[in-house]
Design an enzyme around this catalytic site. Structure first.
Site, PDB file in Angstrom:
ATOM      1  N   LYS A  78       0.840  -1.194   0.000  1.00 43.40           N
ATOM      2  CA  LYS A  78       0.000   0.000   0.000  1.00 43.40           C
ATOM      3  C   LYS A  78       0.877   1.246   0.000  1.00 43.40           C
ATOM      4  CE  LYS A  78      -3.875   2.076   2.587  1.00 43.40           C
ATOM      5  NZ  LYS A  78      -4.719   1.981   3.806  1.00 43.40           N
ATOM      6  N   SER A 153      -9.736   2.114   3.056  1.00 48.53           N
ATOM      7  CA  SER A 153      -8.841   2.798   2.149  1.00 48.53           C
ATOM      8  C   SER A 153      -7.867   1.886   1.411  1.00 48.53           C
ATOM      9  CB  SER A 153      -8.051   3.858   2.912  1.00 48.53           C
ATOM     10  OG  SER A 153      -7.156   3.244   3.829  1.00 48.53           O
ATOM     11  N   SER A 177      -9.874  -0.115   7.293  1.00 50.37           N
ATOM     12  CA  SER A 177      -9.282   0.046   5.957  1.00 50.37           C
ATOM     13  C   SER A 177      -8.605  -1.186   5.373  1.00 50.37           C
ATOM     14  CB  SER A 177      -8.269   1.198   5.968  1.00 50.37           C
ATOM     15  OG  SER A 177      -8.937   2.434   5.892  1.00 50.37           O
TER      16      SER A 177
END
Lengths: 485, 95
Positions: A78, A153, A177
């Site tokens: 990420k 997210s 997330s």
């Protein structure tokens, strides 16, 4: 079956038996990215050259008999986790050109284990969002239905795993997330206990809530990644100075002696009927596997967790994001005639809408006259929420709920209504408030869209979560379902 | 609305962030809706309840103050929008 379909443990077996090289495996994943990425848009940066170089190094390690389970297995990270010399944008214009001068602790751990990094994956800007639509670059799409969001997210991480654009990924979870996108994309997503993994090199959002964790194709892979990334690090003073067990020892296919509680408050108003049915069916399956189930657990303060979170997280975010001043690194606007004016313009043009909204909420909640009514009140509510979990875990080893009240929603459906968007994290947020570990494991399909079951345990009881998740997964076929792309 | 236009501007300036006219109007409406939602917390009886700021209830974590190498200055300045010698460069702060 193509090589890009493999799990970590399947790939590691083939690599160890020299039936495939890391280079071939990596090339297969890179080809897969080329094939589907223009539709999925999971990646911000694809590091093809680096990946092939790391694959060659991994092949040498494997030949020398020095391989670990993750050696030579292609992964995505990420874009909130620092990778030295590789752009780490946080999904923001503010950090679009930022090249970290150091690796995050988890990046170092993975490199030591023989990481092959195929790229950095998309996310809501500064990890603020539940759909990956808040990325400053482009929204990521759900591989199960390209008109829908992958969640967020860590939407890029979840979509990349679901679309076989990597074998596993790392994400971060401040209010859901990792788990919510894992649920919406039909993969396994694990948020360990607050403090279980060092956040050194994780770009800070809300420091009392943030945690890094894996997104994988099954629970076995989750345990393998946890074995590498968990543990104390003196550079993160909130990382726990506790020993790390071998998580693969928790992969036991029965639940005899495990007490599971089902908190009623998590069957929230507006929950999709098929989601509810999938969760109930999952709990019944756990009962068949030997668990003792209490269907009537109550956590009465659950309904206050969302408000509590949306005061605490923005307050901490406001303090963390004050570092973006256009002076030290990142986007810089110099059209003003003073230093202060430049700072104001840098933030106006460097941050997107959701980040600004949260900065404003946090600044408001901490400002003179409102501190006691909002921030302090939220911290006290946090204590109540924690105490209820503590009491529940005296009677239960694990709590089981839905991860998200609905399957993946349409792109654009909630972008104009921030409060509706926040409500998609209603089941995951209490876990961060209390610092607990929790996982999302695939447990069904609702109109062809994945549904995840949420398993929580007391702090540092990751082994119980992995056991429940593994036993359930092995008794069902949901984790084998894959989107048609 | 829970928050006035002037408060929106005031809060933005506390953070040193400018907003356009459209942003001020939009945030006033959206933040008011969210702040109204926060009122739900007032239902909770928190009399005598201590605040939790960290879920692990950590005490201060101390270590010995031992000198060790820091990042090389040039590595850190490599990301700076403007620098001069070993410094970040900004517009003059003092008249």
């Amino acid at each position: 079956m193509e090589h890009y379909n493999l799990t970590i443990h399947e790939a590691a077996d083939l690599l160890a038996r020299r039936e495939v090289s890391s280079r071939d495996l990596t090339q297969a994943v890179l080809d897969r990215i080329r094939q589907v990425e223009d539709r999925v848009k999971a990646y911000v940066t694809i590091t093809e050259e680096l990946a092939l170089k790391q694959a060659d190094e991994a092949d040498k390690r494997i030949a020398a008999g020095d391989a670990a389970p993750l050696t030579g297995v292609p992964a995505a990270i990420k874009d909130v986790i620092c990778t030295k010399g590789v752009p780490t944008t946080c999904g923001s214009r503010m950090l679009e050109n930022f090249l970290p001068p150091y690796h995050a602790h988890v990046t170092e751990r993975l490199l030591d284990a023989g990481l092959v990094m195929v790229g950095k994956v998309n996310m809501d800007e500064f990890a603020m969002g539940s759909s990956t639509e808040n990325s400053a670059f482009y929204p990521t799409r759900n591989p199960w239905d390209l008109e829908r969001v992958p969640g967020g997210s860590s939407g890029g991480s979840a979509a990349a795993v679901a679309a076989d654009e990597c074998i596993y990924a790392l994400g971060s979870d401040t209010g859901g997330s990792i788990r919510q996108p894992a649920s919406l994309c039909g993969v396994v997503g694990f948020k360990p206990t607050y403090g279980r993994i060092s956040r050194f090199g994780l770009v800070a959002f809300a420091s009392s809530l943030d945690q890094i964790g894996p997104l994988t194709k099954d629970v076995t892979d989750c345990a393998l990644v946890m074995n590498v990334v968990a543990g104390h690090d003196r550079r993160d003073s909130t990382s726990a100075p506790l020993d790390v067990p071998d998580y693969t020892q928790s992969l036991i296919p029965d639940l005899k002696g495990i007490r599971i509680g089902v908190p009623q408050e998590y069957f929230v108003e507006g929950m999709d009927d098929q989601v509810r049915a999938s969760i109930e069916a999952a709990v019944k399956k756990m009962e068949e596997l030997g668990a003792e189930v209490d269907w009537q657990v109550s956590l009465p303060s659950t309904g206050y967790a969302l408000a509590c979170y949306y005061i605490i997280a923005p307050s901490e975010a406001m303090a963390n994001l004050a570092r973006y001043d256009g002076v030290k690194y990142g986007y810089s606007n110099t059209r003003g005639d003073t230093m202060w004016r430049n700072m104001e313009l840098t933030r106006q043009h460097g941050f997107g809408d959701e980040v600004k909204r949260r900065i404003m909420l946090g600044t408001y909640a901490l400002s003179a006259g409102y501190y006691d009514a909002y921030y302090l009140k939220a911290l006290k509510a946090r204590t109540l929420i924690r105490r209820e979990f503590d009491a529940a875990f005296e009677k239960c080893d694990a709590l089981v709920t839905a991860v998200a009240p609905t399957p993946a929603f349409k792109i654009g459906e909630k972008t104009d209504d921030p409060l509706q968007m926040y409500l998609s994290d209603v089941c995951t947020i209490p876990v961060n408030i209390a610092g607990l570990p929790a996982i999302s494991v695939p447990c069904g399909l609702a109109d062809g869209l994945p549904v995840g079951v949420h398993i929580m345990a007391k702090p540092f009881d990751e082994p119980t979560i992995l056991r429940v998740a593994y036993a359930y997964e092995q008794a069902t076929e949901w984790h084998k379902a894959r989107p048609k792309l | 609305m829970a928050i006035t236009r002037e408060e929106v501007q005031h809060v933005a300036m506390l953070f040193r962030m400018s907003l356009s006219e459209e942003e001020i109007a939009k945030f006033q409406q959206q933040l008011s809706q969210i702040i109204d939602y926060f009122q739900i917390l007032q239902e909770l009886d928190t009399e005598g309840v201590p605040p939790t700021s960290n879920p692990l209830a950590l005490e201060n974590v101390m270590r010995d103050d031992e000198p060790r190498p820091s990042f090389p200055t040039e590595d850190i300045l490599a990301n700076a929008p403007r620098s001069e010698r070993d410094f970040f460069r900004v517009r003059a702060v003092l008249e």
